[in-house]
Write an enzyme that holds these catalytic residues in place. Structure first.
Site, mmCIF file in Angstrom:
data_model
loop_
_atom_site.group_PDB
_atom_site.id
_atom_site.type_symbol
_atom_site.label_atom_id
_atom_site.label_comp_id
_atom_site.label_asym_id
_atom_site.label_seq_id
_atom_site.Cartn_x
_atom_site.Cartn_y
_atom_site.Cartn_z
ATOM 1 N N ASN A 111 -24.430 31.796 -43.184
ATOM 2 C CA ASN A 111 -25.065 31.258 -41.535
ATOM 3 C C ASN A 111 -24.379 31.171 -40.637
ATOM 4 O O ASN A 111 -23.373 29.679 -41.073
ATOM 5 C CB ASN A 111 -26.653 30.318 -42.095
ATOM 6 N N LYS A 143 -22.384 27.914 -42.140
ATOM 7 C CA LYS A 143 -22.350 26.905 -43.242
ATOM 8 C C LYS A 143 -22.459 28.139 -44.594
ATOM 9 O O LYS A 143 -23.005 29.694 -44.099
ATOM 10 C CB LYS A 143 -24.024 26.862 -42.814
ATOM 11 N N ARG A 172 -27.907 35.424 -41.612
ATOM 12 C CA ARG A 172 -28.453 35.055 -40.341
ATOM 13 C C ARG A 172 -27.997 34.948 -39.439
ATOM 14 O O ARG A 172 -26.991 34.924 -39.219
ATOM 15 C CB ARG A 172 -28.594 33.555 -40.816
ATOM 16 N N HIS A 211 -35.644 31.790 -34.638
ATOM 17 C CA HIS A 211 -36.229 30.784 -35.425
ATOM 18 C C HIS A 211 -37.102 31.500 -36.423
ATOM 19 O O HIS A 211 -37.832 30.026 -36.834
ATOM 20 C CB HIS A 211 -37.031 29.553 -34.381
ATOM 21 N N GLY A 270 -34.414 20.600 -33.570
ATOM 22 C CA GLY A 270 -33.194 20.997 -34.134
ATOM 23 C C GLY A 270 -32.444 21.047 -32.824
ATOM 24 O O GLY A 270 -32.269 20.659 -31.538
ATOM 25 N N GLY A 275 -31.536 23.530 -31.459
ATOM 26 C CA GLY A 275 -31.824 24.151 -30.831
ATOM 27 C C GLY A 275 -33.382 23.919 -31.194
ATOM 28 O O GLY A 275 -33.796 23.265 -32.499
ATOM 29 N N ARG A 301 -29.448 22.799 -24.330
ATOM 30 C CA ARG A 301 -29.590 24.782 -23.548
ATOM 31 C C ARG A 301 -30.753 23.557 -22.549
ATOM 32 O O ARG A 301 -31.669 22.439 -22.883
ATOM 33 C CB ARG A 301 -30.685 25.408 -24.320
ATOM 34 N N ASP A 313 -26.954 14.914 -29.013
ATOM 35 C CA ASP A 313 -27.572 14.554 -30.436
ATOM 36 C C ASP A 313 -29.018 12.981 -30.720
ATOM 37 O O ASP A 313 -28.652 12.093 -29.840
ATOM 38 C CB ASP A 313 -25.932 13.499 -31.057
ATOM 39 N N MET A 314 -30.070 13.420 -30.474
ATOM 40 C CA MET A 314 -30.540 12.739 -30.487
ATOM 41 C C MET A 314 -30.598 11.268 -31.307
ATOM 42 O O MET A 314 -31.100 10.257 -30.716
ATOM 43 C CB MET A 314 -32.002 13.375 -31.681
ATOM 44 N N GLU A 344 -34.071 27.770 -44.534
ATOM 45 C CA GLU A 344 -33.896 29.169 -43.723
ATOM 46 C C GLU A 344 -33.066 30.425 -44.832
ATOM 47 O O GLU A 344 -33.206 31.051 -44.854
ATOM 48 C CB GLU A 344 -32.720 29.106 -42.226
#
Ligand code: ADP
Length: 406
Positions: free
Chosen positions: A19, A26, A102, A190, A219, A221, A250, A292-293, A388
């Site tokens: 990915n 990854k 992916r 997604h 996430g 995204g 975004r 970053d949340m 995924e």
């Protein structure tokens, strides 16, 4: 830190799933005698591409098996070359049965997963303008693996594929039909994540699996998908991965008049607008602090609170919209980084969606689920970790005949 692991410790046959994005690549190694038995046994990648990259490979238990650090920025191609060389030296051509990738966009004709041929690759390259920030990175490892091992079967799995069967009405924009015919319509993304969750639902919540479920993939995204009887019927991302929810960087849904204003009045060029919408907006742009949340949740800055408020507000607006598209709601599933790990965000989204029949259980929400709704809640609410990579591994196994070689 060793650069490699002992090949004798690996299963005799395996698949690699890759990915590849702009800031990280990854990979996972999978083995199994059947598609259903496929299990990841090594997970790793190269992170912080563009600054101080590092490579790692971990066992499924999180034990570090191999690692490498670069002291300075190194090109994407060189880092990918390092990963391919590591796979070559550690796994080797005899053990490696196939590679799965992916890929963001299947273009106008590739819907389901595809075994890679020159023809398919040409179609995926032609789709680069449809996903300019993701597709080129997704395709690079395909060529790199083919250069090392030309006979290796490779499979591409698309984020758009799962939504290909959405009703025509949900894929249309209100544009002239000639543009629709050219392919300017909603694709959605997604899809591998939603396909995995749809596959888990019959075991987790049979009523929801046969009914109407909204999956919130929150996430960096972020998007939502409405499932009816396990099939996608509507989703918040559209022609591009910009539409819908507020994301890490975004903007999500935006009046196209804003783009015209930026072009005509602010004299911004297309490249600057692209960077603004994809990389400088979202949680980062609204807060001016971080994409970053975790960072925003731990901040007392009012700008951080406002970015979180907007993230939640956009989510509840779109949940209402997708519930309308599905004709009601039986279950809500949270997944991906924020969905799986941020109980405060889940609680706020559920509280503001109570009108749909959602009654959250605060104790199980804090504990992380999997079921986080009250027993008498008309809508069940779940936290289900997405996978995924496993979806890509399963498709790769099925399409390459890897099973015949086990
Ligand atoms: P990607 O789209 O890059 O795969 P992820 O699914 O890994 O993204 O999600 C990344 C997001 O998840 C980030 O905003 C991160 O802050 C958030 N996240 C991860 N862990 C937590 C946590 N414990 N609490 C809140 N947010 C988290």
């Amino acid at each position: 830190m060793p650069d490699s692991i002992n090949p004798a410790a690996l299963p005799e046959k395996c698949l690699v799933v890759i990915n590849a994005g702009s800031s990280s690549i990854k990979f996972s190694l999978f083995a199994g005698a059947t598609c259903a038995a496929l299990t990841g046994f090594v997970h790793g990648g190269i992170e912080l591409i563009g600054s101080t990259p590092h490579f790692f490979a971990d066992s499924i238990n999180g034990q570090r098996l191999a690692g490498h650090r670069w002291q300075c920025a190194t090109s994407h191609d060189d880092l990918l070359g390092y990963l391919i060389a590591w796979i070559k030296d550690t796994v080797g051509p005899d053990r490696l049965m196939a590679a799965g990738h992916r890929v963001a966009h299947g273009g106008f004709s590739c819907t389901g997963p595809q075994r890679i041929t020159a023809d398919v690759l040409a179609q995926l390259q032609a789709a680069i303008p449809l996903a300019p920030l993701h597709q080129p990175h997704n395709l690079t490892p395909i060529a790199a693996l083919a250069a090392w091992h030309p006979d290796l079967p490779q499979v591409a799995c698309f984020d758009t594929g799962f939504h290909a069967g959405n009703p025509r009405i949900s894929r249309l924009y209100g544009l002239p039909a000639a543009l629709t015919d050219e392919g300017i319509r909603r694709f959605g993304f997604h899809g591998l994540s939603y396909e995995y969750i749809a596959g888990e639902l019959p075991r987790v919540d049979p009523r929801a699996a046969a009914g109407r479920t909204i999956v919130a993939h929150l996430g960096n995204g972020a998007s939502l998908c409405a499932l009816v009887n396990g099939t996608s019927v509507a989703t918040t991302m559209g022609f591009s991965a910009l539409d819908g929810l507020l994301m890490g960087t975004r903007c999500g849904a935006l009046d196209p008049g804003v783009v015209l204003y930026l072009l005509q009045e602010k004299k911004m060029c297309a490249g600057a607008i692209e960077a603004l919408l994809y990389q400088q907006s979202g949680l980062l742009g609204v807060s001016g602090i971080s994409n970053d949340m975790r960072c925003l949740l731990s901040s007392n800055d009012p700008a951080a609170r406002e970015a979180i408020d907007l993230f939640v507000y956009r989510a509840i607006r779109e949940i209402g919209s997708l519930a309308a598209a599905a004709g009601g709601l039986d279950a809500l599933v949270f997944t991906a980084g924020i969905g799986q790990h941020a109980p405060e965000i889940r609680a706020r989204i559920c509280a503001q969606s109570a009108w749909l029949g959602i009654r959250l259980d605060p104790v199980s929400n804090r504990a992380g689920g999997p079921c986080i709704s009250m027993p008498d809640s008309p809508v069940t609410v779940w936290v289900i970790p997405t996978n995924e990579e496993l979806m890509v591994a399963r498709h790769t196994f099925s399409l390459t005949g890897a099973r015949d070689q086990q």
